[in-house]
Design an enzyme around this catalytic site. Sequence first.
Site, PDB file in Angstrom:
ATOM      1  N   ASP A 289       0.829  -1.195   0.000  1.00  0.00           N
ATOM      2  CA  ASP A 289       0.000   0.000   0.000  1.00  0.00           C
ATOM      3  C   ASP A 289       0.872   1.256   0.000  1.00  0.00           C
ATOM      4  O   ASP A 289       1.876   1.336   0.713  1.00  0.00           O
ATOM      5  CB  ASP A 289      -0.896  -0.021   1.241  1.00  0.00           C
ATOM      6  CG  ASP A 289      -1.909   1.086   1.267  1.00  0.00           C
ATOM      7  OD1 ASP A 289      -2.751   1.137   0.351  1.00  0.00           O
ATOM      8  OD2 ASP A 289      -1.866   1.911   2.205  1.00  0.00           O
TER       9      ASP A 289
ATOM     10  N   GLU B 175       1.566  -0.604  -5.052  1.00  0.00           N
ATOM     11  CA  GLU B 175       0.527   0.389  -5.300  1.00  0.00           C
ATOM     12  C   GLU B 175       1.255   1.733  -5.293  1.00  0.00           C
ATOM     13  O   GLU B 175       1.512   2.311  -4.249  1.00  0.00           O
ATOM     14  CB  GLU B 175      -0.562   0.387  -4.229  1.00  0.00           C
ATOM     15  CG  GLU B 175      -1.683   1.359  -4.580  1.00  0.00           C
ATOM     16  CD  GLU B 175      -2.286   2.102  -3.400  1.00  0.00           C
ATOM     17  OE1 GLU B 175      -3.423   2.577  -3.535  1.00  0.00           O
ATOM     18  OE2 GLU B 175      -1.628   2.243  -2.364  1.00  0.00           O
TER      19      GLU B 175
END
Length: 564
Positions: free
Chosen positions: A213, A289
């Site tokens: 993330d 990401e």
Amino acid sequence: MTVPQSSGTEWWRSAVIYQVYPRSFADATGDGMGDLAGIMKRLPSLAALGVDAVWLSPFYTSPQKDAGYDVADYCDVDPRFGTLEDFDALEKEAHELGLKLIVDLVPNHSSDQHVWFQEALAAPEGSPERARYLFRDGTGPNGDTPPNNWQSVFGGDAWTRVTRPDGTPGQWYLHLFDTSQPDFDWQNPWVREQFLDILRFWLDRGVDGFRVDVAHGLIKEAGLPDYTGPVDAGSMGGTGRPTTPGDDADPAAEEPTPPYWAQDGVHEIYRSWRALLDSYPGERVLVAEAWVEPLSKLANWVRPDEMDQAFNFAYLSTTWHPGDIRAVIHDSLQAFSSVGAPSTWVLSNHDVIRHATRLAMTAEVPQGDGIGPDSVAKPLPALGLRRARAATALMLGLPGSAYLYQGEELGLPEDVTLPDSARQDPTWFRTNHERYGRDGCRVPIPWEATAPAYGFSPSGKSWLPQPADWADFARDGQDGVSGSTLELYRLALKLRAQHDLGLGSLEWLPGYADDVLAYRNGQVTVVANLGSTDVELPAGTLLCASEELSEGRLPSDTTAWLLA
């Protein structure tokens, strides 16, 4: 013209990876919140769909201020979702079904309830505990002004001031997201060692990799200077909101990089992670990401000694325009292959408006805003679903790795009917209800048309209310039904595997109008008609089509595959 694809045969180079958002996938306990036991029960349906791997969004211990992306314990399962034993059972079942298992890792920030942050709050200024996070003195009289002008992705200032034990105002801490999500200081060797241990914990349990993330956000520019560029951080990063080809701005012009995104120091971190994963048997994958533009810069995240894949947000953000789509496909394959990495393709995830809605709206919606009952932009449902099916068929024929978001195989649209009282996204609250946020793509998915909560939960409870018309999208009503969206996905995934398209290469085919995209991958020819006039198909055996053909011709907003 032929566009190269990277070499190599590792499973992740060609994999189709299915994202499971745990709280909205399947609820086994009946409390209205999805859980690991529910996921395990439904895993056979994913194996039958034809995907290669499952990526689980966060299931760790968390106060759930940001749907689990605020982690309070990286090495345990939140009781809402089950136990570590449930995870082990899920991992075993996935592998027995032939599915790889990827877990989410959230290294940019923790929850403010994490013991590390609680210890930092209790410790004096300048202590080792404070150094785990980005605490700074304020500016102005009495330090009343935040250390700099950075803004939160979710809206408002990116700094919150703490109170000393004696009740006086103290330092400020950085949170690029919600106040409850303090950013780590990744210049601190202690932080780096803790996360290597976290990686080892899950690798030892048998996971096949990590989706990372905010992979572009760990390192901040030295001195934390003010940012004078675009301050609208509606996306999960980038240089503000991602632009799409065809915008008025020069697409070749690179906006200034914010001092909190895409700093060169992140690459040292991922090299150490790569070395750790390579010390384990098998092919363990690291997926970034990273909202980074342009694609040539994003490719730095997937150099041979760093990560394996990076989400292709440039592709996701591209509008339904043939020239723009062709350009981003070409640029993606060129950029990623230049560093020996596969390109990735994605149309939907838990942070964006579902593509069955996004591709056909009456007005554009900036990333991160979401849509709801009072939005100026309105969806065109029938056109949106038609374009979504065509877009998916176009995507799954491409070489590289593809990502699917739960429910898109059912043709699920964005839920634009959620009442304001049900919303839970921090964006909704931090922008004083000006931006709807991401709840509309996170509504629990329908499995059975006539069951309570459409089969999501045996009790009929659902943490977000489900639309009244979702019975038409339920899985059991599409299973085995020719022409259904579910069967289109199954067929395309089966053909993709049979013809090894993920490890193929792309050759654009000449002779078509500007509003048609046509390419060959191996023996398979893919033709997508984005125009308004039916198109004659080339010679070959029809393998699949996103809609029925019109007297043997390809209608508008339709994609067909043919065996050359």
